[in-house]
Design a protein around this motif. Structure first.
Motif, PDB file in Angstrom:
ATOM      1  N   THR A  15       0.793  -1.177   0.072  1.00 21.91           N
ATOM      2  CA  THR A  15      -0.039   0.070  -0.063  1.00 21.91           C
ATOM      3  C   THR A  15       0.773   1.433  -0.034  1.00 21.91           C
ATOM      4  OG1 THR A  15      -1.808  -1.312   1.161  1.00 21.91           O
ATOM      5  CG2 THR A  15      -1.748   1.080   1.094  1.00 21.91           C
ATOM      6  N   ILE A  16       2.092   1.248   0.749  1.00 18.40           N
ATOM      7  CA  ILE A  16       2.715   2.420   0.829  1.00 18.40           C
ATOM      8  C   ILE A  16       3.501   2.628  -0.571  1.00 18.40           C
ATOM      9  CG2 ILE A  16       4.955   3.347   1.931  1.00 18.40           C
ATOM     10  CD1 ILE A  16       3.972   1.960   4.565  1.00 18.40           C
ATOM     11  N   THR A  17       3.871   1.452  -0.969  1.00 18.57           N
ATOM     12  CA  THR A  17       4.657   1.644  -2.166  1.00 18.57           C
ATOM     13  C   THR A  17       3.687   2.131  -3.533  1.00 18.57           C
ATOM     14  OG1 THR A  17       5.938  -0.308  -1.608  1.00 18.57           O
ATOM     15  CG2 THR A  17       5.873   0.264  -4.220  1.00 18.57           C
ATOM     16  N   LEU A  18       2.276   1.660  -3.376  1.00 20.64           N
ATOM     17  CA  LEU A  18       1.617   2.211  -4.497  1.00 20.64           C
ATOM     18  C   LEU A  18       1.105   3.589  -4.342  1.00 20.64           C
ATOM     19  CD1 LEU A  18      -0.736  -0.917  -4.879  1.00 20.64           C
ATOM     20  CD2 LEU A  18       0.579  -0.207  -6.422  1.00 20.64           C
ATOM     21  N   PHE A  19       1.201   3.894  -2.778  1.00 15.02           N
ATOM     22  CA  PHE A  19       0.870   5.524  -2.522  1.00 15.02           C
ATOM     23  C   PHE A  19       1.670   6.380  -3.229  1.00 15.02           C
ATOM     24  CE2 PHE A  19       1.870   9.205  -0.095  1.00 15.02           C
ATOM     25  CZ  PHE A  19       0.369   9.628   0.014  1.00 15.02           C
ATOM     26  N   PHE A  20       2.954   6.000  -3.075  1.00 18.90           N
ATOM     27  CA  PHE A  20       4.115   6.711  -3.929  1.00 18.90           C
ATOM     28  C   PHE A  20       4.234   6.547  -5.563  1.00 18.90           C
ATOM     29  CE2 PHE A  20       5.953   6.655   0.408  1.00 18.90           C
ATOM     30  CZ  PHE A  20       6.255   7.800   0.707  1.00 18.90           C
ATOM     31  N   PHE A  21       3.672   5.278  -5.865  1.00 14.57           N
ATOM     32  CA  PHE A  21       3.787   4.958  -7.228  1.00 14.57           C
ATOM     33  C   PHE A  21       2.641   5.894  -7.999  1.00 14.57           C
ATOM     34  CE2 PHE A  21       1.537   2.777 -10.518  1.00 14.57           C
ATOM     35  CZ  PHE A  21       2.238   2.632 -11.474  1.00 14.57           C
ATOM     36  N   LEU A  22       1.500   6.027  -7.092  1.00 13.28           N
ATOM     37  CA  LEU A  22       0.291   6.782  -7.865  1.00 13.28           C
ATOM     38  C   LEU A  22       0.495   8.218  -7.599  1.00 13.28           C
ATOM     39  CD1 LEU A  22      -2.619   4.372  -6.611  1.00 13.28           C
ATOM     40  CD2 LEU A  22      -1.566   4.892  -9.152  1.00 13.28           C
ATOM     41  N   ALA A  23       1.213   8.719  -6.550  1.00 16.21           N
ATOM     42  CA  ALA A  23       1.272  10.243  -6.142  1.00 16.21           C
ATOM     43  C   ALA A  23       2.065  10.936  -7.468  1.00 16.21           C
ATOM     44  CB  ALA A  23       2.082  10.400  -4.942  1.00 16.21           C
ATOM     45  N   PRO A  24       1.501  12.157  -7.822  1.00 14.77           N
ATOM     46  CA  PRO A  24       2.206  12.643  -8.955  1.00 14.77           C
ATOM     47  C   PRO A  24       3.450  13.339  -8.524  1.00 14.77           C
ATOM     48  CG  PRO A  24       0.301  13.871  -8.107  1.00 14.77           C
ATOM     49  CD  PRO A  24       0.183  12.462  -7.610  1.00 14.77           C
ATOM     50  N   THR A  25       4.701  13.259  -9.297  1.00 12.46           N
ATOM     51  CA  THR A  25       5.905  13.733  -9.168  1.00 12.46           C
ATOM     52  C   THR A  25       6.305  14.808 -10.038  1.00 12.46           C
ATOM     53  OG1 THR A  25       6.525  11.620  -8.096  1.00 12.46           O
ATOM     54  CG2 THR A  25       8.253  13.084  -8.359  1.00 12.46           C
ATOM     55  N   PRO A  26       6.047  16.190  -9.709  1.00  9.50           N
ATOM     56  CA  PRO A  26       6.214  17.047 -10.672  1.00  9.50           C
ATOM     57  C   PRO A  26       7.601  16.844 -11.466  1.00  9.50           C
ATOM     58  CG  PRO A  26       5.472  17.921  -8.685  1.00  9.50           C
ATOM     59  CD  PRO A  26       5.828  16.548  -8.244  1.00  9.50           C
ATOM     60  N   GLY A  27       8.775  16.700 -10.988  1.00  7.19           N
ATOM     61  CA  GLY A  27      10.043  16.415 -11.738  1.00  7.19           C
ATOM     62  C   GLY A  27      10.003  15.482 -12.481  1.00  7.19           C
ATOM     63  N   PHE A  28       8.975  14.242 -12.498  1.00  7.78           N
ATOM     64  CA  PHE A  28       9.086  13.328 -13.384  1.00  7.78           C
ATOM     65  C   PHE A  28       7.919  13.337 -14.325  1.00  7.78           C
ATOM     66  CE2 PHE A  28      11.885  11.801  -9.960  1.00  7.78           C
ATOM     67  CZ  PHE A  28      12.833  11.641 -10.714  1.00  7.78           C
ATOM     68  N   SER A  29       7.103  14.579 -14.354  1.00 10.79           N
ATOM     69  CA  SER A  29       5.949  14.517 -15.195  1.00 10.79           C
ATOM     70  C   SER A  29       6.072  15.037 -16.674  1.00 10.79           C
ATOM     71  CB  SER A  29       4.813  15.607 -14.623  1.00 10.79           C
ATOM     72  OG  SER A  29       4.348  15.470 -13.421  1.00 10.79           O
ATOM     73  N   ALA A  30       5.553  14.473 -17.332  1.00  9.16           N
ATOM     74  CA  ALA A  30       5.498  14.612 -18.982  1.00  9.16           C
ATOM     75  C   ALA A  30       5.192  15.922 -19.205  1.00  9.16           C
ATOM     76  CB  ALA A  30       5.116  13.471 -19.477  1.00  9.16           C
ATOM     77  N   THR A  31       5.836  16.503 -19.992  1.00 11.10           N
ATOM     78  CA  THR A  31       5.698  18.020 -20.524  1.00 11.10           C
ATOM     79  C   THR A  31       4.340  17.964 -21.382  1.00 11.10           C
ATOM     80  OG1 THR A  31       6.886  17.978 -22.380  1.00 11.10           O
ATOM     81  CG2 THR A  31       8.019  18.673 -20.506  1.00 11.10           C
ATOM     82  N   PRO A  32       3.716  19.143 -21.460  1.00 11.66           N
ATOM     83  CA  PRO A  32       2.457  19.144 -22.512  1.00 11.66           C
ATOM     84  C   PRO A  32       2.896  18.561 -23.684  1.00 11.66           C
ATOM     85  CG  PRO A  32       2.460  21.046 -21.283  1.00 11.66           C
ATOM     86  CD  PRO A  32       3.839  20.237 -20.708  1.00 11.66           C
ATOM     87  N   ASP A 191      -4.519  18.413 -14.298  1.00 17.34           N
ATOM     88  CA  ASP A 191      -3.139  18.455 -14.034  1.00 17.34           C
ATOM     89  C   ASP A 191      -2.916  20.027 -14.205  1.00 17.34           C
ATOM     90  OD1 ASP A 191      -0.395  18.990 -14.147  1.00 17.34           O
ATOM     91  OD2 ASP A 191       0.076  16.725 -14.874  1.00 17.34           O
ATOM     92  N   GLU A 192      -3.049  20.849 -13.200  1.00 20.65           N
ATOM     93  CA  GLU A 192      -2.915  22.126 -13.222  1.00 20.65           C
ATOM     94  C   GLU A 192      -1.629  22.727 -13.667  1.00 20.65           C
ATOM     95  OE1 GLU A 192      -4.124  23.920  -9.529  1.00 20.65           O
ATOM     96  OE2 GLU A 192      -6.264  23.615  -9.817  1.00 20.65           O
ATOM     97  N   ASN A 193      -0.472  22.114 -13.402  1.00 19.94           N
ATOM     98  CA  ASN A 193       0.923  22.675 -13.816  1.00 19.94           C
ATOM     99  C   ASN A 193       0.860  22.373 -15.232  1.00 19.94           C
ATOM    100  OD1 ASN A 193       1.677  22.834 -11.152  1.00 19.94           O
ATOM    101  ND2 ASN A 193       2.256  21.024 -10.728  1.00 19.94           N
ATOM    102  N   ALA A 194       0.536  21.110 -15.811  1.00 19.56           N
ATOM    103  CA  ALA A 194       0.712  21.253 -17.297  1.00 19.56           C
ATOM    104  C   ALA A 194      -0.133  21.966 -18.009  1.00 19.56           C
ATOM    105  CB  ALA A 194       0.281  19.528 -17.587  1.00 19.56           C
TER     106      ALA A 194
END
Length: 235
Positions: A15-32, A191-194
């Motif tokens: 569960t903890i692993t999936l929490f981090f897996f599912l949580a968005p990580t801005p530094g690794f997000s794809a650009t528009p 995704d507000e940042n994108a």
């Protein structure tokens, strides 16, 4: 540690692993632009499939389409999936597109499962109820909206057309072939940042989806969608 405590510890760890897996990580997000490029490749690949005319029928008359170039699905008993994509609104009477609104999809699943894979996912919105779901900040599939696997096959009879039974139809592809991917219970969030990166301002989905998709960055994707629509059986 007895077996019950061991399995409980494993479940907590997963569960903890999936929490981090599912949580968005801005530094690794794809650009528009990366999302648009990925969407182009996915739509092109889907259009090449033998069953694509049935999908093209739905897209041609759709109210909108959500495209997730890569949904990562992973799990060990408890599973999770996460993907980044975009949503385009359509006025089928004018064949005119609006947006894009950048979105993410996340979800949990339970049962016998192990491993990880990347799957391309397209959600075809076919009625006003489905469209309204994408006009807000988030929507839960099969909770707020009915969703079903999209029909396949060149010889599907009109009399057995099930398009009125759901607001959204899903198509997924893995390893070059149409594949199954359960999206029931998945949540789609804006995704507000994108969106800020693409539009230069923080705007609501309703505002974004009122803007014609005429930007030079989105036109190559619209051309690929148009190529797919040309394969519709009703043409």
């Amino acid at each position: 540690m007895n077996s019950n405590n061991l399995w409980r510890a494993i479940a907590i760890l997963i569960t903890i692993t999936l929490f981090f897996f599912l949580a968005p990580t801005p530094g690794f997000s794809a650009t528009p632009q990366e999302r648009i490029d990925g969407a182009i490749r996915l739509i092109k690949k889907m259009a090449e499939q033998e069953d694509s005319p049935r999908m093209a029928d739905l897209v041609k008359d759709a109210k909108g389409i959500a495209i997730f170039p890569s949904v990562i699905k992973a799990g060990l008993i408890i599973g999770g999936q996460r993907g980044e994509g975009l949503f385009l609104k359509k006025d089928p009477s004018k064949n005119k597109w609006y947006g894009p609104n950048f979105v993410n999809i996340t979800g949990l699943s339970y049962g016998l499962q192990i491993g990880a894979q990347s799957i391309g996912l397209v959600l075809v919105v076919i009625n006003e109820d489905g469209l309204r779901g994408f006009m807000g900040d988030n929507v839960k599939l099969s909770g707020d909206l009915s969703v079903a696997a999209g029909p396949l096959g060149r010889h599907t009879e009109a009399g057995t057309d099930s398009r009125l039974e759901a607001s959204i139809y899903s198509y997924s592809i893995a390893k070059g072939l149409f594949a199954g991917l359960s999206v029931e219970g998945a949540v789609i969030d804006v995704d507000e940042n994108a969106n800020i990166a693409y539009w230069g301002a923080n705007m609501s989905p309703k505002n974004i989806l009122s803007r014609p998709a005429t930007d030079v960055r989105i036109k190559p994707l619209l051309r690929e969608i148009s190529n797919l629509e040309k394969k519709a059986k009703s043409n």
